[in-house]
Structures are given as structure tokens and as C-alpha cells.
Write a protein that holds these residues in place. Sequence first.
Motif, short mmCIF file in Angstrom:
data_model
loop_
_atom_site.label_atom_id
_atom_site.label_comp_id
_atom_site.label_asym_id
_atom_site.label_seq_id
_atom_site.Cartn_x
_atom_site.Cartn_y
_atom_site.Cartn_z
N GLN A 1 25.41 47.36 28.29
CA GLN A 1 24.67 47.93 27.15
C GLN A 1 25.00 47.23 25.84
O GLN A 1 24.42 47.51 24.80
N LYS A 2 26.00 46.36 25.86
CA LYS A 2 26.44 45.73 24.61
C LYS A 2 25.49 44.58 24.23
O LYS A 2 25.26 43.70 25.04
N GLY A 3 25.02 44.62 23.00
CA GLY A 3 24.05 43.61 22.57
C GLY A 3 24.70 42.49 21.79
O GLY A 3 25.92 42.49 21.52
N LYS A 4 23.87 41.53 21.41
CA LYS A 4 24.30 40.42 20.56
C LYS A 4 24.97 40.97 19.30
O LYS A 4 24.46 41.92 18.69
N GLY A 5 26.10 40.42 18.95
CA GLY A 5 26.81 40.86 17.75
C GLY A 5 27.91 41.87 18.04
O GLY A 5 28.78 42.11 17.20
N SER A 6 27.90 42.47 19.23
CA SER A 6 28.99 43.41 19.58
C SER A 6 30.29 42.64 19.73
O SER A 6 30.28 41.46 20.08
N ARG A 7 31.39 43.33 19.49
CA ARG A 7 32.70 42.69 19.56
C ARG A 7 33.47 43.20 20.79
O ARG A 7 33.44 44.39 21.10
N VAL A 8 34.14 42.29 21.47
CA VAL A 8 34.92 42.64 22.67
C VAL A 8 36.25 41.90 22.63
O VAL A 8 36.29 40.72 22.28
N ARG A 9 37.33 42.61 22.99
CA ARG A 9 38.65 41.94 23.04
C ARG A 9 38.86 41.33 24.42
O ARG A 9 38.65 42.00 25.44
N ILE A 10 39.26 40.07 24.45
CA ILE A 10 39.41 39.37 25.74
C ILE A 10 40.73 38.60 25.81
O ILE A 10 41.11 37.90 24.87
N LEU A 11 41.38 38.73 26.98
CA LEU A 11 42.62 38.02 27.26
C LEU A 11 42.33 36.93 28.30
O LEU A 11 41.70 37.19 29.31
N GLY A 12 42.81 35.71 28.04
CA GLY A 12 42.58 34.64 29.02
C GLY A 12 43.07 33.31 28.48
O GLY A 12 43.55 33.25 27.35
N PRO A 13 42.93 32.21 29.19
CA PRO A 13 42.58 32.19 30.61
C PRO A 13 43.78 32.62 31.47
O PRO A 13 44.91 32.29 31.16
N LEU A 14 43.46 33.33 32.57
CA LEU A 14 44.51 33.87 33.44
C LEU A 14 44.38 33.32 34.86
O LEU A 14 43.29 32.95 35.29
N GLY A 15 45.48 33.33 35.57
CA GLY A 15 45.48 33.03 37.00
C GLY A 15 45.44 31.56 37.36
O GLY A 15 45.26 30.69 36.50
N ASN A 16 45.67 31.33 38.64
CA ASN A 16 45.65 29.97 39.18
C ASN A 16 44.29 29.66 39.80
O ASN A 16 43.72 30.49 40.51
N PRO A 17 43.79 28.45 39.57
CA PRO A 17 42.42 28.10 39.99
C PRO A 17 42.34 27.65 41.45
O PRO A 17 43.35 27.50 42.13
N PHE A 18 41.10 27.39 41.87
CA PHE A 18 40.88 26.70 43.16
C PHE A 18 41.38 25.28 43.03
O PHE A 18 41.30 24.67 41.95
N SER A 19 41.87 24.71 44.13
CA SER A 19 42.31 23.32 44.06
C SER A 19 41.10 22.39 44.15
O SER A 19 40.04 22.79 44.65
N LYS A 20 41.28 21.19 43.66
CA LYS A 20 40.17 20.21 43.62
C LYS A 20 39.79 19.79 45.03
O LYS A 20 40.62 19.87 45.95
N PRO A 21 38.55 19.31 45.22
CA PRO A 21 38.15 18.84 46.56
C PRO A 21 39.12 17.79 47.11
O PRO A 21 39.65 16.97 46.35
N LYS A 22 39.36 17.86 48.39
CA LYS A 22 40.31 16.95 49.04
C LYS A 22 39.58 15.70 49.55
O LYS A 22 38.48 15.82 50.08
N ALA A 23 40.24 14.57 49.41
CA ALA A 23 39.66 13.32 49.92
C ALA A 23 39.47 13.44 51.43
O ALA A 23 40.30 14.04 52.12
N LYS A 24 38.38 12.90 51.92
CA LYS A 24 38.06 12.87 53.36
C LYS A 24 37.81 14.25 53.97
O LYS A 24 37.85 14.41 55.19
N LYS A 25 37.63 15.26 53.13
CA LYS A 25 37.29 16.58 53.66
C LYS A 25 35.89 16.96 53.20
O LYS A 25 35.47 16.58 52.09
N THR A 26 35.19 17.71 54.01
CA THR A 26 33.88 18.24 53.61
C THR A 26 34.12 19.60 52.94
O THR A 26 34.62 20.53 53.57
N THR A 27 33.79 19.67 51.66
CA THR A 27 34.08 20.90 50.91
C THR A 27 32.94 21.91 51.08
O THR A 27 31.79 21.62 50.76
#
Length: 263
Positions: A87-113
Motif C-alpha cells: 500500500q506504500k506509494g511513491k514518496g513513502s519512507r522505509v527503514r532498511i538494513l543491508g546488504p546482509l548474508g552470503n551470496p550464491f557462488s559464481k558459475p563454475k568453469a566447465k559446469k552447466t549452471t
Amino acid sequence: MSSARSKMQDEVVTILDNRKINEKYFKLTFASKKLSRGVVPGQFLQLQIQPTFDPLLRRPFSYYRIKGERVEVLYEILGRGTGILSQKGKGSRVRILGPLGNPFSKPKAKKTTVLVAGGIGLPPLVFFAEKNKVDYLLIGGKSKAEVLPKSELSKVSGKVLYATNDGSYGKKGFVTVLLDELIHQQEDPRNLFVQTCGPKVMMQAVIDLARKYEIPGEASIDETMGCGVGACLGCMVETDKGLVPSCVEGPVFAFDSIRQSLV
Ligand SMILES: Cc1cc2nc3c(=O)[nH]c(=O)nc-3n(C[C@H](O)[C@H](O)[C@H](O)COP(=O)(O)OP(=O)(O)OC[C@H]3O[C@@H](n4cnc5c(N)ncnc54)[C@H](O)[C@@H]3O)c2cc1C
Ligand code: FES
């Protein structure tokens, strides 16, 4: 880990756009230098949806896309928090914490991702397929109405295949039908590398298939999260290192490190 934490920022941002993009998903856009810098697919944000205590806890959302300092979040309404957020429209304010967590690893050589996505697990994998060269993005959903507009997938690398429960778009059935087909097209399935995010039942089915054919991979375990920084112990996952908080040690875990059943 410590470097990821030291880059963590807590900021009040202004919503630039928040709109429904199909029957299932809303897309929220805001701009922030601090919350967009150095982000890698699989990382997430904790949104404080209201400045009051209701809902009390922040809600976790994956990064969906970053364009310069603009951050996009793709979400669906599941309960009170996401209902209020929608329901929040353009101009609304939101508090956000980030970036968090560990990401996916990059594609591996010679593997089909192969990326396997369903429901609220789609955003980080679309982000990943835009940032990296992947071979397949398999997407599961209930019906055609949930299918993302073409513009949302135009920068995705690799072949995008859909499976819907009712067969109204793509293959009929669960997304694992697509994965199973792909496995059977391989001379050696162990050359695949599978990365998955979605409902736990779906991810468990993906992990079961991967284990059966000795396919390595990673799953983003989206446990319900309270703090997002390892303090409340609300998101514990059983791994080969013992019980660890998914928000800090994950949310992405290697298949072979996961010791618990997800369902
Ligand atoms: C790391 C991470 C990344 C996420 N990324 C996204 C995203 O990109 N887009 C998105 O739409 N959602 C994402 N989610 C899920 C999102 O956090 C929940 O949908 C949200 O917290 C629900 O809040 P609510 O107040 O609307 O629902 P609530 O009132 O808290 O709950 C409503 C229903 O949703 C279920 N639910 C709550 N949290 C989760 C969860 N984590 N997973 C599955 N079901 C849940 C509850 O069991 C309940 O049935 C992510 C979750 C995690 C942990
Ligand atoms: S959400 Fe609090 S420890 Fe993970």
C-alpha cells in the motif's frame, strides 16, 4: 563474514516506485548509495515496514536488481507486513538494513549452471542470471497469470523454461519436472551445478534429485528472520558445522553442507 558485516548499513529510504507487475508480484524501487554498493546476488535486506511497532519485526527480502544506486525488490503479499508494504506509494519512507548474508557462488568453469526458482525465490536468481552467464533458469509457478512480464527477463542469460501446476504456461507440473528432464539429457549429470531458491518443499525436491544424481549445488534457505544479524537465533539451520544462523552463515548453503530436511 566480518567484511560483509562492516559494509552493513541501516538507512531510511524514499520509495521511488511500488507497483503490481502481475497477478503475483509487486516491485518496489528505491535509491541508496549505501544499500546498493558491492551487492552480490543472494544477499538480502531487512525492511522495517512501519515506523511503529506493528508489525514488530523487520521482514527480509532478497535484492532483485540494482541499476546504479537504484535498488529493486520483487515481493508477493503473504501476510500483514507485505500487505502493508504493497500500500506504500511513491514518496513513502522505509527503514532498511543491508546488504546482509552470503551470496550464491559464481558459475563454475566447465559446469552447466542451472537455476531453479519458485515463488519468492525467483528474485535473487533473476538477479544472478543478469549478472552471470548461466545456462538455464527453470521457473515454477501455479499458472500463466504468475509469469513475469518479458521485460523483467530480457537481460537474463541462458534459456528460461517455465513449469506451471495447471499446464497453462510451459510444462505441466512442478519445476522439478524440468530439472529431471535436463538431468536425463546429460551424459554425466555431475557436470551440472544447481542453484535454487523457493518454497522449502520445492527446494527439498531439488536437493533430493541432486543427491540422487550426485549433482553439486546451493540452496538459499529463507528461514523466517527476526534480526537478520545473528542476534535472535530465530533462523537456525542444521549444517555440517552444527546449528548456524541462516542470516549470517547463509542464506545460501552448499547442498552437501545441509544436514536438516527442509520440510
Ligand atoms: C533471506 C530471505 C529472502 C527473502 N526474499 C524475498 C523476496 O525477494 N520476495 C518476497 O516476496 N519474499 C521474500 N522473502 C520472504 C518474506 O520475508 C516474507 O514473505 C515476509 O516476511 C512475510 O511477511 P508478512 O508480514 O507479509 O507475512 P507474515 O504475516 O509474517 O506471514 C504470513 C505467511 O507467510 C509465511 N512466511 C513468513 N515468512 C516467510 C518466509 N521467509 N518464507 C516463506 N514463508 C514465509 C508465514 O509462515 C505465514 O504463513 C524472503 C525471506 C528470506 C528469509
Ligand atoms: S534472524 Fe536473528 S539470528 Fe538470524
